[in-house]
Design a protein around this motif. Structure first.
Motif, PDB file in Angstrom:
ATOM      1  N   LEU A  71      -1.441  11.116   7.376  1.00  0.00           N
ATOM      2  CA  LEU A  71      -0.860  10.117   6.488  1.00  0.00           C
ATOM      3  C   LEU A  71      -1.019  10.466   5.018  1.00  0.00           C
ATOM      4  CD1 LEU A  71       0.480   7.250   6.701  1.00  0.00           C
ATOM      5  CD2 LEU A  71      -1.793   6.329   6.255  1.00  0.00           C
ATOM      6  N   ASP A  72       0.105  10.490   4.340  1.00  0.00           N
ATOM      7  CA  ASP A  72       0.138  10.525   2.887  1.00  0.00           C
ATOM      8  C   ASP A  72      -0.001   9.067   2.428  1.00  0.00           C
ATOM      9  OD1 ASP A  72       0.530  11.376   0.253  1.00  0.00           O
ATOM     10  OD2 ASP A  72       2.712  11.422   0.440  1.00  0.00           O
ATOM     11  N   ILE A  73      -0.306   8.846   1.177  1.00  0.00           N
ATOM     12  CA  ILE A  73      -0.435   7.472   0.678  1.00  0.00           C
ATOM     13  C   ILE A  73       0.645   7.167  -0.356  1.00  0.00           C
ATOM     14  CG2 ILE A  73      -1.928   5.821  -0.532  1.00  0.00           C
ATOM     15  CD1 ILE A  73      -4.317   7.234   0.868  1.00  0.00           C
ATOM     16  N   ASN A 116      -4.658   1.067  -6.174  1.00  0.00           N
ATOM     17  CA  ASN A 116      -5.227   0.931  -4.840  1.00  0.00           C
ATOM     18  C   ASN A 116      -4.521  -0.125  -3.995  1.00  0.00           C
ATOM     19  OD1 ASN A 116      -7.182   2.908  -5.220  1.00  0.00           O
ATOM     20  ND2 ASN A 116      -8.662   1.450  -6.018  1.00  0.00           N
ATOM     21  N   LYS A 117      -3.516  -0.763  -4.535  1.00  0.00           N
ATOM     22  CA  LYS A 117      -2.810  -1.806  -3.789  1.00  0.00           C
ATOM     23  C   LYS A 117      -1.622  -1.198  -3.056  1.00  0.00           C
ATOM     24  CE  LYS A 117      -0.901  -6.370  -3.949  1.00  0.00           C
ATOM     25  NZ  LYS A 117      -0.577  -7.536  -4.738  1.00  0.00           N
ATOM     26  N   ILE A 140     -10.797   1.296   0.921  1.00  0.00           N
ATOM     27  CA  ILE A 140      -9.507   0.994   0.295  1.00  0.00           C
ATOM     28  C   ILE A 140      -8.530   0.478   1.346  1.00  0.00           C
ATOM     29  CG2 ILE A 140      -7.487   2.020  -0.829  1.00  0.00           C
ATOM     30  CD1 ILE A 140      -9.509   3.918  -2.279  1.00  0.00           C
ATOM     31  N   PHE A 141      -8.497   1.122   2.505  1.00  0.00           N
ATOM     32  CA  PHE A 141      -7.598   0.674   3.570  1.00  0.00           C
ATOM     33  C   PHE A 141      -7.998  -0.718   4.055  1.00  0.00           C
ATOM     34  CE2 PHE A 141      -5.734   4.688   3.349  1.00  0.00           C
ATOM     35  CZ  PHE A 141      -4.657   4.766   4.209  1.00  0.00           C
ATOM     36  N   ASP A 158      -7.844  -1.682   9.086  1.00  0.00           N
ATOM     37  CA  ASP A 158      -9.259  -1.465   9.364  1.00  0.00           C
ATOM     38  C   ASP A 158      -9.468  -0.615  10.613  1.00  0.00           C
ATOM     39  OD1 ASP A 158     -11.948  -1.775   8.854  1.00  0.00           O
ATOM     40  OD2 ASP A 158     -12.071  -3.819   9.592  1.00  0.00           O
ATOM     41  N   ASP A 159     -10.553   0.150  10.624  1.00  0.00           N
ATOM     42  CA  ASP A 159     -11.024   0.885  11.803  1.00  0.00           C
ATOM     43  C   ASP A 159     -10.003   1.850  12.392  1.00  0.00           C
ATOM     44  OD1 ASP A 159     -13.485  -0.423  11.675  1.00  0.00           O
ATOM     45  OD2 ASP A 159     -12.760  -2.074  12.909  1.00  0.00           O
TER      46      ASP A 159
END
Length: 150
Positions: free
Chosen positions: A6-8, A27-28, A66-67, A73-74
């Motif tokens: 995954l790219d962001i 970060n949003k 951040i995620f 999560d997780d």
């Protein structure tokens, strides 16, 4: 194990999420892209390996935080190695795959098209929209139909 490399930026951070006055600027994540990513994870039980430049200067724990702050999560299990921008991202992903024996299938979600020999595994996004419903459906299709790394 099913993996999403995954790219962001251009995937979860889109034009819609870049609001300079927002206290989370940088970060949003785009909430629509987040929803579609969660749908992908729920439908495939895939895990995420971060291939984004965001992995440079951040630890796995920081990225997981951040995620989590963005409602995901997780699911992050690792980071691809960084070759300091001297190579195409596909080589960094290939290096991760070469050292991971439990990857049964994978896709790459990125707005970058330079994946070298791994280009057939790329599902390309657009920076303006990130993960769309069509991209979500394509990733789910690939992760449920793929039977190996070749």
């Amino acid at each position: 194990m099913k993996i999403i490399f995954l790219d962001i930026d251009g995937v979860l951070v889109t034009t819609n999420s870049l609001i300079p006055s927002d206290k989370y600027f940088g970060n949003k994540f785009d909430p629509i892209s987040v929803r579609y990513l969660i749908d992908i994870l729920d439908a495939t039980d895939a895990k995420i390996v971060i291939s984004s430049s965001w992995r440079e200067g951040r630890t796995l724990v920081q990225l997981q935080s951040i995620f989590k702050a963005n409602g995901i999560d997780d699911c992050i299990i690792g980071l691809t190695p960084s070759f300091n921008g001297e190579t195409i991202r596909g080589k960094e992903i290939k290096a991760f795959l070469d050292t991971s024996r439990d990857v049964e299938c994978f896709v790459i979600i990125d707005d970058e098209e330079k994946m070298g020999e791994l280009e057939p595994f790329l599902v390309e996004t657009d920076f303006r929209t990130g993960i769309t419903e069509d991209i979500k459906n394509e990733v789910i299709r690939r992760l449920t139909m793929q039977t190996g790394l070749s």
